[in-house]
Design a protein around this motif. Sequence first.
Motif, PDB file in Angstrom:
ATOM      1  N   GLY A 128      40.542  40.183  33.150  1.00 46.88           N
ATOM      2  CA  GLY A 128      41.648  40.380  34.091  1.00 46.88           C
ATOM      3  C   GLY A 128      41.598  41.758  34.724  1.00 46.88           C
ATOM      4  N   GLU A 129      41.316  42.730  33.888  1.00 46.86           N
ATOM      5  CA  GLU A 129      41.260  44.118  34.356  1.00 46.86           C
ATOM      6  C   GLU A 129      40.310  44.243  35.557  1.00 46.86           C
ATOM      7  OE1 GLU A 129      42.465  48.135  33.769  1.00 46.86           O
ATOM      8  OE2 GLU A 129      42.776  46.721  32.142  1.00 46.86           O
ATOM      9  N   LYS A 130      39.203  43.526  35.472  1.00 44.20           N
ATOM     10  CA  LYS A 130      38.176  43.602  36.516  1.00 44.20           C
ATOM     11  C   LYS A 130      38.652  43.024  37.834  1.00 44.20           C
ATOM     12  CE  LYS A 130      34.202  43.540  33.411  1.00 44.20           C
ATOM     13  NZ  LYS A 130      33.370  42.589  32.660  1.00 44.20           N
ATOM     14  N   ALA A 131      39.633  42.107  37.757  1.00 44.78           N
ATOM     15  CA  ALA A 131      40.098  41.453  38.982  1.00 44.78           C
ATOM     16  C   ALA A 131      41.266  42.194  39.619  1.00 44.78           C
ATOM     17  CB  ALA A 131      40.515  40.016  38.642  1.00 44.78           C
ATOM     18  N   VAL A 132      41.743  43.210  38.982  1.00 44.20           N
ATOM     19  CA  VAL A 132      42.959  43.881  39.458  1.00 44.20           C
ATOM     20  C   VAL A 132      42.659  44.825  40.624  1.00 44.20           C
ATOM     21  CG1 VAL A 132      44.627  45.658  38.796  1.00 44.20           C
ATOM     22  CG2 VAL A 132      44.242  43.691  37.305  1.00 44.20           C
ATOM     23  N   ASN A 138      49.262  42.264  43.054  1.00 44.02           N
ATOM     24  CA  ASN A 138      48.305  41.400  42.357  1.00 44.02           C
ATOM     25  C   ASN A 138      48.993  40.089  41.991  1.00 44.02           C
ATOM     26  OD1 ASN A 138      45.767  43.091  41.699  1.00 44.02           O
ATOM     27  ND2 ASN A 138      47.481  44.459  41.181  1.00 44.02           N
ATOM     28  N   LYS A 139      48.243  38.992  42.137  1.00 40.57           N
ATOM     29  CA  LYS A 139      48.815  37.690  41.765  1.00 40.57           C
ATOM     30  C   LYS A 139      48.576  37.448  40.277  1.00 40.57           C
ATOM     31  CE  LYS A 139      48.998  34.251  44.613  1.00 40.57           C
ATOM     32  NZ  LYS A 139      50.463  34.092  44.590  1.00 40.57           N
ATOM     33  N   TYR A 140      49.654  37.197  39.587  1.00 39.48           N
ATOM     34  CA  TYR A 140      49.565  36.941  38.126  1.00 39.48           C
ATOM     35  C   TYR A 140      50.004  35.507  37.899  1.00 39.48           C
ATOM     36  CZ  TYR A 140      48.997  39.407  33.635  1.00 39.48           C
ATOM     37  OH  TYR A 140      48.522  39.892  32.436  1.00 39.48           O
ATOM     38  N   GLU A 141      49.152  34.686  37.292  1.00 42.95           N
ATOM     39  CA  GLU A 141      49.518  33.302  36.985  1.00 42.95           C
ATOM     40  C   GLU A 141      49.442  33.114  35.463  1.00 42.95           C
ATOM     41  OE1 GLU A 141      46.396  32.245  39.955  1.00 42.95           O
ATOM     42  OE2 GLU A 141      47.528  30.366  39.967  1.00 42.95           O
ATOM     43  N   ILE A 142      50.453  32.414  34.969  1.00 37.04           N
ATOM     44  CA  ILE A 142      50.480  32.127  33.520  1.00 37.04           C
ATOM     45  C   ILE A 142      50.609  30.623  33.364  1.00 37.04           C
ATOM     46  CG2 ILE A 142      51.691  32.532  31.340  1.00 37.04           C
ATOM     47  CD1 ILE A 142      52.876  35.084  32.696  1.00 37.04           C
ATOM     48  N   ALA A 152      45.731  34.174  34.777  1.00 33.73           N
ATOM     49  CA  ALA A 152      44.722  34.512  35.802  1.00 33.73           C
ATOM     50  C   ALA A 152      45.261  35.652  36.652  1.00 33.73           C
ATOM     51  CB  ALA A 152      44.418  33.303  36.662  1.00 33.73           C
ATOM     52  N   ILE A 153      44.393  36.540  37.085  1.00 35.32           N
ATOM     53  CA  ILE A 153      44.778  37.608  37.988  1.00 35.32           C
ATOM     54  C   ILE A 153      43.935  37.489  39.246  1.00 35.32           C
ATOM     55  CG2 ILE A 153      44.767  40.103  38.348  1.00 35.32           C
ATOM     56  CD1 ILE A 153      45.653  40.425  35.473  1.00 35.32           C
TER      57      ILE A 153
END
Lengths: 509, 962
Positions: A128-132, A138-142, A152-153
């Motif tokens: 996730g860190e890499k996609a931030v 940032n889009k955060y999906e749970i 997912a980020i």
Amino acid sequence: MLLLLLIGNAGFSQKKTDTGFFNKKDLTGWSAVNMQYWSVEDGAIVGRATEKVAKNQFLWSDVKVTDFYLNVDVLLETNDRNAGIQFRSKKADASGQALGYQADMGKDVWGRLYHEHGREKLDWSDRGEKAVKPGQWNKYEILVSGDRIWTAINGKLAVSVKDPGGDPSGYIALQIHSGDAQTVRYKINTLVHNPKVELAGLNEAQLVKELKLPLNKPVGKTSSLTFGENEVIVFAGGTNIVNMRKDCYLETLLMAAHPHTRLHIWNLGWDGDTAYEQFRDVGFGKWSKNLDSLGADIAFVQFGQMESLQGEAAIPEFINAYKKLLSGVKTGKRRIVLISPVPFEPANLNLGKGNVPENPLNKAAAEQYTDAVRQLAAQEGYHFVDLYHSLQKSPRAGSLTFDGIHLTPEGQQLAAEAIVQELGMHQRFTEKLEPLRKEVLTKNQLWIGYWRPGNWAFLGGDRTTVPFSHDWKNTEKRIFPEEIKGFEPLIREAEIRISEQQNLLVTQN
Amino acid sequence: MSVAPAENDNSVEAEMASFKIADGYKIDLFASETLGIADPCAMRWDEKGRLWVLTIPSYPQPLPGSNPNDKLMILEDKDGDGKADHSSVFAEGLNIPLGFELGHGGVYLGEQTELVFLKDTDNDGKADSRRVVLSGFGTHDSHQTINSFLWSPGGELFFSQGHSIYSRIETAWGIKKADRASIWRYRPLQNRLDGFLDGSTASVNPWGMNFGEWGEMFHKANDPELFYTVPGMVNTTHRALLPPIGKLVIKGSIIEIIRTKHLPKDLWGDFVIAGYYNNKVERMRVAEDSSGYKATLLDPILTSSSRSFRPIDIKIGPDGAMYVLDWYNPIIGHYQASMRHPDRDKTHGRIWRITATGQPLLTPPVLAGQSVATLLDHLKSKEHWTRYQVRRLLAERDFEEIRKPLTDWVAKLSPSDTDFEHHLLEAIHVYESHEIVNEDLLKELAKGKEPGARGYAAHVAGRWADRLKNPLAILDPLINDPVARVRLEALVAVSDVHRPEAMAVATQVLNFPTDKFIRYALEKTVHALQQDWEPALRKNTLAFKDPAHLAYVVSVIPPAWYTADMYRKLVSGNLPKEVKRSLLISLAKVGGPSDIEFVLAPENVANDAVLLDHLAKTEPRPVTQVSLNKLKNILEKSDNNEVAKSAVRLIRAWKLKPLAPAIQTLVVNENNDAAVRAEGLQTLAQLNGRAALPTLQKLVKNPQTPRQIRLAGLQSLSALDIGLATSATLNEISLSGGSVAEFKEIISPILERKGGIASLTHALASQNLSKEKAGLMLEVLATKGINASQLKTLLNKQAGVKNLVTRTYDQQYVDKLSKQVKEAGDARKGQAIYMANPSCASCHTINGKGGNIGPNLSAIGKGLSAREIISEVLWPNQNVKEGYNRVAVETKTGELIQGIKIFENAEEIQIETTESKKPKVVSKKIIAGKTETGSLMPSGLMDNYSEEELRDLLRYLSELGN
């Protein structure tokens, strides 16, 4: 088992978008202990701390979630701060602290799964860190389904965990982490209950392939045990529980960990009690009846150590008996904490010198019984404390019992510390607690005189008609029951002295 | 019953004046309450000649919020004048501990749920460390918690618990359980606890053990009985009542075996017992009796007329004198008096010293601080006191310190010394107490000339069985020893060897004559070793020396997997009758029709009525025409009336309807034995039901029919038709001139049926019974212990009792009556009243005469005040003595059985009734209802006695035992 499966499949849950979750205008349906940190701006929930925050702050939603999909755009200013989205969580205490899963955000924690106030790190991958995009939206999906959790980020899979025995449901809460001033914006796009399992372009089968077990497995459900004002706690088990009445460490630590809460703790330990048999004299009342008549809100129960002398083969029989015993005291409200057996220390059973007989403790299967109790707790939704491994890991292991079976006072102290730690209270025993422990001891001495006095046969057993319990002149009149009632005010006074000691702990701080 | 009025003068002098001591002895005070020993309950000597005394003023129940302050005191006679002159407190703040023993440099103390170890670590004379050794002993009755601690010669701590105590103790060998009275054995170095004889199978309240010169174990009940404990030392949960070896007239506890030169020679080896109930120091002589012992009661050494003299511990002291611990209390009854009765004495307590006149006292050896070698030499002492102390001192030394001196000491012993083998015995005790195996020494003892040496060797082989390579090799010759006592010890030892072949070794005792002790131990051994022999037997890997041995084992525990063929094979051998019978019963239980034919073969049943009776107790089995013919043959041809009766009963139990005509023929044939016909009549009624009514009525109504048959008819009628039975009963009453016994036979059948009492009462209301007959029937009700108030009222009316007084409980009335008893009661007249009233003696014994179902009254006046006796006699339900609660059972067929419950387990209840000497065994399967309340003694027994008669009777009772 078959029946359970059928019931589980009968109610296919419908996918449903929750329209009442957030109205994008105000905080209807949301609450926090300190509302000054929270507001709605431009359709987003804003958490803002203008100066240093002492404690984590949470904004709680009224909506309970089980299986769901949440889509949120988040903006953390600045990226070195920390925030997060709690889900399937509950309040840990009156200050609104959270207990449960958290989709983490912030530098070095982005896209990780943390278990707040509980097991801590569950999935610590840096995907996730890499996609931030630091400092940007940032889009955060749970996505949570059963015991499976994905996040997912920005459309890249971050968390992917299968967490059997984890928290089954709970609430969503938004966090501002303690520390320096910060602002975090949560723009909630959608909350869907019972969603289709797909995320980050992956279908269910592909998502399942990504699953792994959490770094810290659930230990029963220790994380959600809390104690309310005036709640009644009972301890039940064999001699190791009986000895808690004399050493008082666990009681003292529970009292110290809740200095503002009045708790009533009654030790119902009885030497030789096992999951199979809890012998009581005529008229004493069964084990289960004792729990009920005391109105136990929380029961700490420890069985399995003596039973484990019968070896692994007897585990199913033991679990059946234990399950049956507990089902007799299970109520909707009552919380039950199963404490695992303590490890045997065969070397402390002195068998003499030279030509010694086989040590029966070597054959015991306390560890396997511990695992069986853990499973029982998970199945039945009881809390579980793994005292076995905690004590085994102790540097003092091997010298914690005086006869290979029963804990020494030092062993009792370590056991008490391990139990409270496993329950998420970080209370250690220090000299400072000694006055409190003394008062607990006084109360317990009164308690045993009241609850299990000598001469029970004449008080409430099968010998109540003979002259012993009667007045010597007026033989119709029974004096023993009246006399025993004399303990009641003494116990109440002893409890008051205990709360005075609890108060002192607060003022000393 | 042990609540006496307080003495007027509680001084030492007054008590001294109350003593009557046997010739040749003298009694003096050693210590009293002035040294702080009020309420003493146990005492033990230490090696320095100091007497440790446990005091329990907080008995019987501490008050809420009070801190009980019971103490362990140490008394010393510093100036050596034979009187204690100094006391100190070793431990205080104790909570009703009932016993203790010194050892391992400290004190083992039984206190509530715990066995604790107290130690003085800084040598200031006070305990400063406390460790719980074991916990989980029951506390349901604070006068029965763990008590009477004593070291066995081999360094095991023995103690016991009483009737209301249920214990659960967590040990490395599992949870040790004892329900009700039990004896505990604790091996301190292994932390190993074992319980024996629980379920009150060897006394309701054991209190006091001791060991003979060759380690033979005895224990005393608080009741009259004395036991040889050894047969009961088989470790099994199987329960069976251990037969006692003798008894006192009334209660007494503690055993001190006299082994000192100071006391008269004649007393050597006798058992001295604390007769706390009747204020005596009792004496018993114990002699060998086959594999065990028997005891006879001799004249007491000391008698007191003070009812507060309560000897509860006796120990020979270092000077050879006999020290008697005196609880000094008019009330010793725990439950018989209020817990707060003001007469419960809290201020007195004495220790008396009995010496032999003209005999010099002994100077004890210096034992404290002596070398191991010196201590070992004291093991040769004749004085038991010395050896007991030395064993304890050696047990608490480090074994490394002992090993060499002990080896040397043994090596130097001379085989020509007459006590050589006894010295070896003392040496092995030292090894035992350190849990060190010395196989060579054991083997030497096992070959001893002295039977005691061989017997003890067997005992040790059992104890070390888990550490010896081949314990059975040592035990095998001993179980074949020419001396029965050795065989018994070997048998008990084998029960500790958990190997399949142990069972085959054990059963070799059957090659010799057996007795009650060996049979008892062997049966228990089969149970103790079941886990070992049964699987091996099944796998066919266990060989017995004699098929009869296997047959015995299988007769005790028939394996669930045993087939009819296996039984058939076993039973073909030459077997003792009991074994064969038991196998045939097992065969009948599992076998098919042809096996039943086999069991019923004439060679099996022709002379074994008991076998037929046992078969009658099994579930009905498949019966062929061949089997029916065999039974019919017995009915027609047997000249053994017992067998014929049993066959008739079997036919009834198995409901063999095809034989009904044969039974009918048997019943009506006047040439047949009346008892057989009577039995037949009942079977006929059972088989044919109401169709048998004409035959029944015809026989019952005919005065020419033998009475026995008429009575059997009444029995059957009562089961079939209460109405007809009632009129037949009335008819029989009119025929009978009678005695109480006769009337009892007539009306018992109807009384023992559901609805019978009501029907009889109703029918009698319109009858005019003669006064005499009504009176006799009232007696029957009293002797049977039946409370039927309506019937009684009616009969009292018909008996013409004018001054019928129903006395209800009233304190003032009791006061008044007790005053009258004291002032005007006439014991001689009272005795005449007692003798004339058969209902008293039907249940109670006075000086050996009378029934046993109620408490023994021989010394009732000794422990019980007039006012207490008044309550017992007039309102028996108020204060039911332990073990005398009434039980009433209703069977599924409507039979009512009432009496005293003497045994109960999951399968059955044994009820002692007023009717028969043997308890009635009632299977739980046939019980429809059960009540357990009150006393079997009916209230209102004295209703038709005047105040004067009552007064005289009470006077008589209150003088009993004086």
